[in-house]
Write an enzyme that holds these catalytic residues in place. Structure first.
Site, PDB file in Angstrom:
ATOM      1  N   ASP A   1     -40.687   2.949 -14.422  1.00 22.15           N
ATOM      2  CA  ASP A   1     -41.417   4.369 -14.620  1.00 22.15           C
ATOM      3  C   ASP A   1     -41.203   4.637 -16.183  1.00 22.15           C
ATOM      4  O   ASP A   1     -40.786   3.673 -16.934  1.00 22.15           O
ATOM      5  CB  ASP A   1     -40.615   5.462 -13.746  1.00 22.15           C
ATOM      6  CG  ASP A   1     -41.600   6.722 -13.403  1.00 22.15           C
ATOM      7  OD1 ASP A   1     -42.382   6.971 -14.398  1.00 22.15           O
ATOM      8  OD2 ASP A   1     -41.682   7.057 -12.403  1.00 22.15           O
ATOM      9  N   ILE A   2     -41.673   5.808 -16.521  1.00 19.60           N
ATOM     10  CA  ILE A   2     -41.534   6.170 -18.119  1.00 19.60           C
ATOM     11  C   ILE A   2     -40.115   6.174 -18.211  1.00 19.60           C
ATOM     12  O   ILE A   2     -39.261   6.453 -17.310  1.00 19.60           O
ATOM     13  CB  ILE A   2     -42.254   7.528 -18.274  1.00 19.60           C
ATOM     14  CG1 ILE A   2     -41.509   8.728 -17.469  1.00 19.60           C
ATOM     15  CG2 ILE A   2     -43.747   7.394 -17.987  1.00 19.60           C
ATOM     16  CD1 ILE A   2     -42.020  10.085 -18.079  1.00 19.60           C
TER      17      ILE A   2
ATOM     18  N   LYS B   1     -25.538  -6.564  -1.407  1.00 23.88           N
ATOM     19  CA  LYS B   1     -27.005  -6.086  -2.013  1.00 23.88           C
ATOM     20  C   LYS B   1     -27.784  -4.861  -0.951  1.00 23.88           C
ATOM     21  O   LYS B   1     -27.938  -5.276   0.067  1.00 23.88           O
ATOM     22  CB  LYS B   1     -27.990  -7.068  -2.348  1.00 23.88           C
ATOM     23  CG  LYS B   1     -29.209  -6.735  -3.052  1.00 23.88           C
ATOM     24  CD  LYS B   1     -30.246  -7.471  -3.473  1.00 23.88           C
ATOM     25  CE  LYS B   1     -31.113  -8.280  -2.098  1.00 23.88           C
ATOM     26  NZ  LYS B   1     -32.127  -7.028  -2.352  1.00 23.88           N
TER      27      LYS B   1
ATOM     28  N   LYS C   1     -34.877  -1.912  -8.362  1.00 28.26           N
ATOM     29  CA  LYS C   1     -36.331  -2.452  -9.295  1.00 28.26           C
ATOM     30  C   LYS C   1     -36.971  -1.126  -9.872  1.00 28.26           C
ATOM     31  O   LYS C   1     -38.146  -1.083  -9.831  1.00 28.26           O
ATOM     32  CB  LYS C   1     -37.131  -3.405  -8.372  1.00 28.26           C
ATOM     33  CG  LYS C   1     -36.652  -4.582  -7.935  1.00 28.26           C
ATOM     34  CD  LYS C   1     -37.814  -5.376  -7.068  1.00 28.26           C
ATOM     35  CE  LYS C   1     -36.887  -6.848  -6.747  1.00 28.26           C
ATOM     36  NZ  LYS C   1     -36.054  -6.303  -5.612  1.00 28.26           N
TER      37      LYS C   1
ATOM     38  N   ASP D   1     -30.387  -2.628  -5.335  1.00 27.07           N
ATOM     39  CA  ASP D   1     -31.563  -3.464  -5.767  1.00 27.07           C
ATOM     40  C   ASP D   1     -32.764  -2.384  -5.747  1.00 27.07           C
ATOM     41  O   ASP D   1     -33.637  -2.375  -4.884  1.00 27.07           O
ATOM     42  CB  ASP D   1     -31.641  -4.458  -4.824  1.00 27.07           C
ATOM     43  CG  ASP D   1     -32.811  -5.514  -5.470  1.00 27.07           C
ATOM     44  OD1 ASP D   1     -33.460  -5.588  -6.680  1.00 27.07           O
ATOM     45  OD2 ASP D   1     -33.630  -6.186  -4.763  1.00 27.07           O
TER      46      ASP D   1
ATOM     47  N   GLY E   1     -30.130 -13.565   2.128  1.00 26.49           N
ATOM     48  CA  GLY E   1     -30.268 -12.356   3.177  1.00 26.49           C
ATOM     49  C   GLY E   1     -30.475 -13.112   4.421  1.00 26.49           C
ATOM     50  O   GLY E   1     -29.654 -13.157   5.104  1.00 26.49           O
ATOM     51  N   ARG E   2     -31.777 -13.440   4.692  1.00 30.58           N
ATOM     52  CA  ARG E   2     -31.969 -13.775   6.094  1.00 30.58           C
ATOM     53  C   ARG E   2     -31.381 -14.808   6.792  1.00 30.58           C
ATOM     54  O   ARG E   2     -30.892 -14.730   7.996  1.00 30.58           O
ATOM     55  CB  ARG E   2     -33.436 -14.262   6.276  1.00 30.58           C
ATOM     56  CG  ARG E   2     -34.549 -13.076   5.993  1.00 30.58           C
ATOM     57  CD  ARG E   2     -36.015 -13.584   6.132  1.00 30.58           C
ATOM     58  NE  ARG E   2     -36.903 -12.741   5.814  1.00 30.58           N
ATOM     59  CZ  ARG E   2     -37.427 -12.307   4.636  1.00 30.58           C
ATOM     60  NH1 ARG E   2     -36.983 -13.106   3.758  1.00 30.58           N
ATOM     61  NH2 ARG E   2     -38.339 -11.424   4.307  1.00 30.58           N
TER      62      ARG E   2
ATOM     63  N   THR F   1     -37.723   9.232 -17.037  1.00 31.43           N
ATOM     64  CA  THR F   1     -37.513   9.146 -15.497  1.00 31.43           C
ATOM     65  C   THR F   1     -36.597   8.187 -15.224  1.00 31.43           C
ATOM     66  O   THR F   1     -35.573   8.610 -14.374  1.00 31.43           O
ATOM     67  CB  THR F   1     -38.871   9.050 -14.725  1.00 31.43           C
ATOM     68  OG1 THR F   1     -39.764  10.067 -15.144  1.00 31.43           O
ATOM     69  CG2 THR F   1     -38.545   8.928 -13.410  1.00 31.43           C
TER      70      THR F   1
ATOM     71  N   THR G   1     -39.215 -13.529  -7.315  1.00 33.00           N
ATOM     72  CA  THR G   1     -39.254 -14.889  -6.547  1.00 33.00           C
ATOM     73  C   THR G   1     -40.249 -15.388  -5.528  1.00 33.00           C
ATOM     74  O   THR G   1     -40.344 -16.372  -5.169  1.00 33.00           O
ATOM     75  CB  THR G   1     -37.750 -15.286  -6.107  1.00 33.00           C
ATOM     76  OG1 THR G   1     -37.177 -14.306  -5.056  1.00 33.00           O
ATOM     77  CG2 THR G   1     -36.613 -15.513  -7.112  1.00 33.00           C
TER      78      THR G   1
ATOM     79  N   ARG H   1     -31.814 -20.548  -0.597  1.00 34.37           N
ATOM     80  CA  ARG H   1     -31.852 -20.752   0.770  1.00 34.37           C
ATOM     81  C   ARG H   1     -30.743 -22.212   1.031  1.00 34.37           C
ATOM     82  O   ARG H   1     -31.126 -23.098   0.281  1.00 34.37           O
ATOM     83  CB  ARG H   1     -33.125 -21.135   1.169  1.00 34.37           C
ATOM     84  CG  ARG H   1     -34.159 -20.036   1.161  1.00 34.37           C
ATOM     85  CD  ARG H   1     -33.995 -19.104   2.231  1.00 34.37           C
ATOM     86  NE  ARG H   1     -34.874 -17.999   2.345  1.00 34.37           N
ATOM     87  CZ  ARG H   1     -34.570 -16.999   1.928  1.00 34.37           C
ATOM     88  NH1 ARG H   1     -33.586 -16.696   1.223  1.00 34.37           N
ATOM     89  NH2 ARG H   1     -35.351 -15.834   2.155  1.00 34.37           N
TER      90      ARG H   1
END
Length: 238
Positions: free
Chosen positions: A71-72, A38, A68, A66, A213-214, A75, A121, A184
């Protein structure tokens, strides 16, 4: 293109690192243990699209962009049409039905899957109150947004693992993807996530992919951290 061995792509490793060079280094550390990455908005100005293209074309990886988008409609449609040229696999947009419909128009003719964000989340009811979001439990709102997104043509949704089972039970969710961030491993720090679960429980509750991720990229050995998650997932084969 060099086709990498296909690892268990239910695990999507989030490249929440500063730039493309750091991303390439992480991909090198993870090697053939991870086949799906990602790349988020935070890396967009740090070479994120170039990294996505290199991982896809030269290393045979799958890519989840990713962004996200929100907009209109016109676009969003144009933005998705442009991003679809990078041969990515997943792209996120906000779950508002008109946004989803516009994104699907932009992705027409491509294999790109449009995933609708339900509720982040990192948010809880108090956060939603501050954003003037209508009353109701987080779970009820997630279910309503997921159903609306599916009706608008979304290929899948982004939701916390705590809502995965409820979404999977929706009739509209048949054949759709559920991708869960906020995952996690047991004992890992929560960071900025509030609605979390372990990798195995997220998959058991109906998620198709988990995003981590982390716990991977901050580990002393990212590959060992990823392999530990994959070992956990190995017990949830369906």
């Amino acid at each position: 293109m060099t086709q990498a061995p296909r690892a268990d792509d239910r695990l999507i490793a989030a490249m929440d690192v500063p730039n493309a060079l750091a991303g390439l280094k992480l991909a090198e550390q993870l090697g053939d243990a991870v086949s799906f990455y990602k790349i988020g908005l935070g890396m967009l100005t740090g070479g994120g699209l170039a990294l996505a293209n290199e991982l896809k074309q030269e290393h045979g990886k799958r890519i989840f962009l990713d962004m996200k988008l929100f907009d209109i409609g016109a676009t969003v449609e144009n933005a998705v049409r442009g991003l679809a040229q990078f041969d990515i696999d997943f792209l996120t947009v906000h779950g508002d039905p008109y946004v989803v419909r516009a994104a699907k128009e932009g992705a027409a003719g491509k294999d790109l899957k449009i995933l609708a964000v339900t509720i982040l989340t990192s948010l809880d009811r108090q956060d939603l109150d501050g954003a003037l979001i209508k009353q109701g439990t987080v779970q009820d709102l997630v279910l309503e947004r997921a159903g609306n997104a599916f009706a608008a043509g979304a290929d899948g949704v982004i939701a916390s693992p705590q809502e995965a089972a409820l979404i999977r039970a929706l009739p509209e969710a048949e054949g759709k993807l559920i991708v869960t961030p906020g995952v996690r491993p047991a004992g890992a720090a929560l960071g900025d996530q509030k609605r979390v679960a372990t990798p195995a429980s997220a998959i058991a509750d109906g998620a198709d992919h988990i995003v981590v991720g982390r716990p991977i990229w901050t580990a002393e050995s990212p590959r060992a951290a990823a392999e530990a998650i994959l070992a956990e997932l190995a017990g949830t084969q369906v």
